[in-house]
Write a protein that holds these residues in place. Structure first.
Motif, mmCIF file in Angstrom:
data_model
loop_
_atom_site.group_PDB
_atom_site.id
_atom_site.type_symbol
_atom_site.label_atom_id
_atom_site.label_comp_id
_atom_site.label_asym_id
_atom_site.label_seq_id
_atom_site.Cartn_x
_atom_site.Cartn_y
_atom_site.Cartn_z
ATOM 1 N N ALA A 9 0.752 -1.387 0.083
ATOM 2 C CA ALA A 9 -0.083 -0.003 0.092
ATOM 3 C C ALA A 9 0.822 1.097 -0.042
ATOM 4 O O ALA A 9 0.347 2.477 -0.268
ATOM 5 N N GLU A 10 1.996 1.223 0.434
ATOM 6 C CA GLU A 10 2.880 2.137 0.401
ATOM 7 C C GLU A 10 3.346 2.550 -1.066
ATOM 8 O O GLU A 10 3.791 3.782 -1.182
ATOM 9 N N ALA A 11 3.176 1.734 -1.833
ATOM 10 C CA ALA A 11 3.448 2.297 -3.177
ATOM 11 C C ALA A 11 2.394 2.487 -4.273
ATOM 12 O O ALA A 11 2.640 2.902 -5.479
ATOM 13 N N LEU A 12 1.194 2.768 -3.594
ATOM 14 C CA LEU A 12 0.049 2.958 -4.352
ATOM 15 C C LEU A 12 0.131 4.573 -5.105
ATOM 16 O O LEU A 12 -0.301 4.651 -6.114
ATOM 17 N N ARG A 13 0.858 5.279 -4.358
ATOM 18 C CA ARG A 13 1.186 6.699 -4.994
ATOM 19 C C ARG A 13 2.185 6.527 -6.416
ATOM 20 O O ARG A 13 1.913 7.062 -7.552
ATOM 21 N N SER A 14 3.162 5.639 -6.301
ATOM 22 C CA SER A 14 4.010 5.460 -7.524
ATOM 23 C C SER A 14 2.953 4.303 -8.308
ATOM 24 O O SER A 14 3.184 4.655 -9.784
ATOM 25 N N ALA A 15 2.202 3.595 -8.088
ATOM 26 C CA ALA A 15 1.387 2.659 -8.897
ATOM 27 C C ALA A 15 0.667 3.646 -9.636
ATOM 28 O O ALA A 15 0.396 3.196 -10.868
ATOM 29 N N VAL B 131 -22.498 -8.045 -9.605
ATOM 30 C CA VAL B 131 -22.681 -6.939 -8.733
ATOM 31 C C VAL B 131 -21.111 -6.235 -9.134
ATOM 32 O O VAL B 131 -20.281 -6.530 -8.507
ATOM 33 N N PRO B 132 -21.041 -5.375 -10.038
ATOM 34 C CA PRO B 132 -19.800 -4.744 -10.412
ATOM 35 C C PRO B 132 -19.441 -3.917 -9.251
ATOM 36 O O PRO B 132 -20.164 -3.178 -8.658
ATOM 37 N N ALA B 133 -18.041 -4.045 -8.998
ATOM 38 C CA ALA B 133 -17.691 -2.997 -7.896
ATOM 39 C C ALA B 133 -17.315 -1.837 -8.473
ATOM 40 O O ALA B 133 -16.986 -1.516 -9.843
ATOM 41 N N PRO B 134 -17.438 -0.776 -7.543
ATOM 42 C CA PRO B 134 -17.170 0.750 -8.336
ATOM 43 C C PRO B 134 -15.746 0.970 -8.828
ATOM 44 O O PRO B 134 -14.694 0.178 -8.171
ATOM 45 N N ALA B 135 -15.566 1.690 -9.897
ATOM 46 C CA ALA B 135 -14.115 1.859 -10.194
ATOM 47 C C ALA B 135 -13.256 2.462 -9.218
ATOM 48 O O ALA B 135 -13.826 3.673 -8.418
ATOM 49 N N ALA B 136 -12.000 2.118 -9.286
ATOM 50 C CA ALA B 136 -11.157 3.076 -7.977
ATOM 51 C C ALA B 136 -10.985 4.016 -8.583
ATOM 52 O O ALA B 136 -10.751 4.638 -9.724
ATOM 53 N N THR B 137 -10.633 5.192 -7.548
ATOM 54 C CA THR B 137 -10.310 6.437 -7.849
ATOM 55 C C THR B 137 -8.986 7.004 -7.388
ATOM 56 O O THR B 137 -8.395 8.044 -7.575
ATOM 57 N N ASP B 138 -8.015 5.843 -7.238
ATOM 58 C CA ASP B 138 -6.603 6.362 -6.864
ATOM 59 C C ASP B 138 -5.658 5.650 -8.041
ATOM 60 O O ASP B 138 -4.424 5.417 -7.457
ATOM 61 N N THR B 139 -5.979 5.523 -9.148
ATOM 62 C CA THR B 139 -5.098 4.845 -10.167
ATOM 63 C C THR B 139 -4.638 5.826 -11.034
ATOM 64 O O THR B 139 -3.905 5.387 -12.012
ATOM 65 N N GLY B 140 -4.635 7.023 -11.013
ATOM 66 C CA GLY B 140 -4.132 8.093 -11.936
ATOM 67 C C GLY B 140 -4.899 8.331 -13.004
ATOM 68 O O GLY B 140 -5.847 7.630 -13.431
#
Length: 770
Positions: free
Chosen positions: A238-244, A593-602
């Motif tokens: 999770a520490e790498a999410l900003r770089s992902a 039931v589709p999950a909502p799209a992520a908002t932290d993927t750039g």
């Protein structure tokens, strides 16, 4: 010493086709096709390409008067950061061609060979002489650091010592030159990488992360994001999410930079996001293959990224997409070694790690996981499921077809495949007996003792015994299924202990069929809990619970399945059989039931803009030559017919003569296959006529090299032709090609491969059906 002016060329064109070689060659001229500068240069990229967009924002000034050389150099550094080593070396070779006095180009080429230290050592040794003397202190620091990194090591202790010395040297550059962000970037890279390379401990990942943030503070989209994903991979993803969210965007032209966030998202069980990244990487690779005229197994990490994408798609039930990708991998051209180096034919083409093998593995896996038995039956007699060379691939094929037969209720097809698998085992038993007898005879011939004879026989039998043992449980399972198919339940039960530790996906339903629903539920739940957030095992659990009459448990599990199936193919057997559960849950129609799209993927680009979804062969270049009689010939004379082109480097090339002899020996086979073979030579028509040879293939002259350039068989850096063997399809596409400093010497392999490529459907109908 520095490579001299033979690498110089026009700096106004993307290619160096017309650049003459102007340097004085060494006294001992190299063999045709080999580099003037030694084998370390023969092995690298030989073609120049235009600058590639999107290789990262880096700044590392070097001593050169050419802005173009500076641009290629910084492109190469960006490619190093993206682990795109082949293209990085190409960039640094281009720098050396534009500016032969650029000593830092040797540093770049050496760094591009981080995985081949012997070759890197040869290259960095050339960074000497007047150009090195004229280099800036910072440039000398970089070169000396590389010398430490690639110095010869006699043991692990020396490897660690040299790695530490390299880090210290780069840290000195960073301290002496605070504006050199690349020094900090390489410090970050090797601080974590040295843990796996040489076993140096990472004492503080947080400190390395902080150093990377210094770079990102000045260049937010620096490709250092790649290293931060690696840094936290396996510990705190999770520490790498900003770089992902920024890695691919920081170098969109490098496939591996899109691939890397897939590591982070996979560890966090965010399969949809991981699949997006892996598909982006595959598309960028496909675009590069078309741009550079490369084949899939010539692209670092392509096959691995694609097979991982299939696994990820399977986690969420996007099986049809996974099957299409797997089939495409199997259909890709296989490029073997230039010549047979071992007597074992299986060693000619290394299947392990190839796109073909990964495609086969994931094709089998996807069919088995989702019980797509109709797909297996459809592909059974096509090249997609033809027997492979390797033992494991051969028996797994028969296992798959047997399971598919029984799964479809076709016990005859299942029994036939079971019989073929049993025949493999019988053959092995015969081979084991023969091996023991041969070993005994040899040992007695040497007057060995009884103990030595016994050992020789045991040693000879052991590898075959291991193969026989690997078949024991698969055969037991299939014989159990055969009993069930014929209504012999008690006989099937008797075989269950022999089946042993089977894949729980198949073992749980077997227990249900044999009257033990409690065990079936236990196995299914254990599997689902061990593979969290994956659709197939949780759907199996719901089915087992429902079939066992555990209504409440099944309904609760079904609610989990609905969320996991949000993006799954709705027609999968594993989902269709839950219709009764859905009805009991009061759900009708599409219950996913589709999950909502992520908002932290750039910022995500349109995938189609990155490249095509699948690999495509390119149109072969339009070439022309002159026949031995002086008549013009060209690609147009062969259009509409699949054919083989062999580009040879003239009668003075002894290796070319050996190649021609090898293909002449197979002339009848090529004719029977309907494959005309045409030779294009650097010899003149007069030389061809006066050779006195009568060949079954026409030989044409291309003395000006234009035909070699058109067919990518040209060294742009030294202005010389290369060996090439090409298979051109009837539509003019280059379906298969081998280019290099050695000629291709394996006509039998080419015959087999052209047959496969001509008969394999690019889009099997059964993969398109819903």
């Amino acid at each position: 010493m520095l490579i001299a002016a033979s690498l110089s060329a026009s700096t106004t064109s993307g290619r160096a086709d017309d650049a003459p070689a102007t340097a004085t060659a060494p006294a001992a001229a190299p063999s045709p096709g080999h580099s003037l500068h030694g084998e370390s240069f023969s092995e690298g990229p030989r073609r120049r390409l235009p600058l590639t967009p999107g290789c990262g924002v880096v700044r590392l000034p070097i001593t050169t008067t050419s802005p173009e050389a500076q641009a290629y150099f910084e492109q190469g550094v960006g490619q190093l950061h993206g682990f795109w080593y082949w293209e990085a070396e190409r960039s640094f070779r281009t720098v050396l061609q534009i500016d032969p006095a650029c000593v830092m180009a040797h540093w770049g080429m050496a760094m591009a060979n981080i995985q081949n230290e012997a070759r890197a050592r040869q290259i960095i040794a050339r960074a000497t002489g007047p150009a090195f003397d004229a280099a800036t202190p910072r440039e000398k620091g970089w070169i000396e650091a590389a010398r430490k990194l690639f110095a010869e090591k006699k043991d692990d202790a020396e490897r660690k010592a040299h790695a530490a010395e390299f880090l210290a040297a780069v840290e000195k550059i960073a301290l002496d030159h605070p504006d050199d962000l690349e020094a900090r970037a390489f410090l970050v890279a090797f601080s974590w990488w040295n843990k796996s390379r040489v076993g140096l401990a990472v004492t503080s990942p947080l400190a390395i992360d902080a150093l990377a943030l210094q770079v990102l503070a000045k260049t937010p989209l620096h490709p250092i994001h790649h290293y931060l994903i690696h840094l936290w991979d396996g510990s705190r993803p999770a520490e790498a999410l900003r770089s992902a969210a920024q890695c691919g965007q920081s170098a969109p032209g490098i496939a591996h930079m899109w691939h890397m966030p897939g590591h982070t998202y996979s560890e966090l069980k965010r399969w949809q996001d991981a699949a997006w990244q892996q598909e982006a990487a595959a598309r960028v690779d496909h675009a590069q293959m078309l741009r550079a005229h490369l084949y899939p197994d010539q692209i670092h990490n392509f096959a691995h990224n694609s097979e991982w994408l299939i696994r990820t798609l399977n986690h969420v039930g996007r099986a049809r997409e996974g099957l299409a990708i797997a089939a495409n991998l199997v259909a890709l051209p296989r490029i073997p070694r230039s010549k047979e180096v071992k007597p074992d034919p299986a060693q000619i083409f290394d299947e392990n790690g190839s796109a073909w093998q990964y495609g086969r593995d994931r094709l089998f896996e996807t069919i088995l996981m989702w019980e797509l038995w109709d797909v297996a039956a459809c592909l059974a007699d096509t090249p997609y499921l033809e027997p492979g060379r390797e033992f494991d691939d051969q028996w797994r094929r028969e296992q798959l077809l047997a399971l598919a037969g029984y799964g479809r209720g076709d016990r005859d097809a299942g029994g036939a495949a079971l019989g073929r698998l049993a025949a493999i085992e019988a053959r092995l038993r015969t081979e084991r007996t023969d091996a023991a007898a041969t070993a005994e005879t040899a040992a007695r011939g040497k007057n060995q003792s009884a103990a030595e004879i016994s050992k020789a026989m045991a040693d000879a039998m052991q590898p075959i015994s291991e193969k026989i043992e690997s078949l024991r449980r698969p055969l037991a399972e299939l014989r159990l299924r055969d009993h069930l198919a014929h209504g012999r339940t008690e006989e099937a039960k008797a075989l269950l202990p022999e089946v042993g530790e089977l894949d729980k996906r198949r073992l749980a339903p077997l227990h249900l069929a044999l009257g033990d629903p409690a065990k079936a539920c236990e196995l299914a739940k254990g599997l689902a809990d061990s593979e969290p957030q994956q659709l197939a095992p949780r759907a199996l659990q719901a089915w087992m619970e429902w079939s066992a009459g555990r209504r409440d448990e099944a309904l609760a599990t079904f609610q989990e399945v609905r969320k996991l199936a949000g993006h799954a193919d709705p027609d999968l057997p594993a989902l269709r059989r839950l219709a009764g559960v859905a009805e009991a849950a009061g759900v009708s129609g599409d219950w996913r039931v589709p999950a909502p799209a992520a908002t932290d993927t750039g910022v995500r680009l349109d995938l189609a803009t990155l490249g095509p979804a699948q690999w495509q062969a390119w149109q072969a270049g339009e070439w022309s030559a002159v026949s031995s009689a002086g008549e013009p010939v060209s690609a147009a004379t062969l259009r509409g017919r699949p054919h083989v082109l062999i580009l040879t480097l003239g009668k003075a090339c002894t290796h070319c003569n050996e190649q021609v002899k090898a293909f002449v020996a197979k002339a009848a086979e090529f004719e029977m296959a309907g494959l005309p073979v045409v030779i294009v030579s650097t010899d003149s028509p007069t030389d061809i006529r006066e050779s006195g040879q009568t060949l079954p293939f026409p030989v044409h002259s291309a003395t000006d090299g234009a035909a070699f350039r058109a067919l990518d068989a040209w060294d742009d850096f030294e202005g010389k032709p290369l060996h090439a063997t090409c298979f051109v399809a009837a539509d003019g596409r280059m379906r298969w090609q081998h280019v290099g400093y050695e000629p291709f010497m394996l006509p039998d392999f080419l015959l087999e491969e052209t047959r496969r490529l001509l008969t394999i459907p690019e889009s099997p109908e059964c993969l398109l059906r819903r």
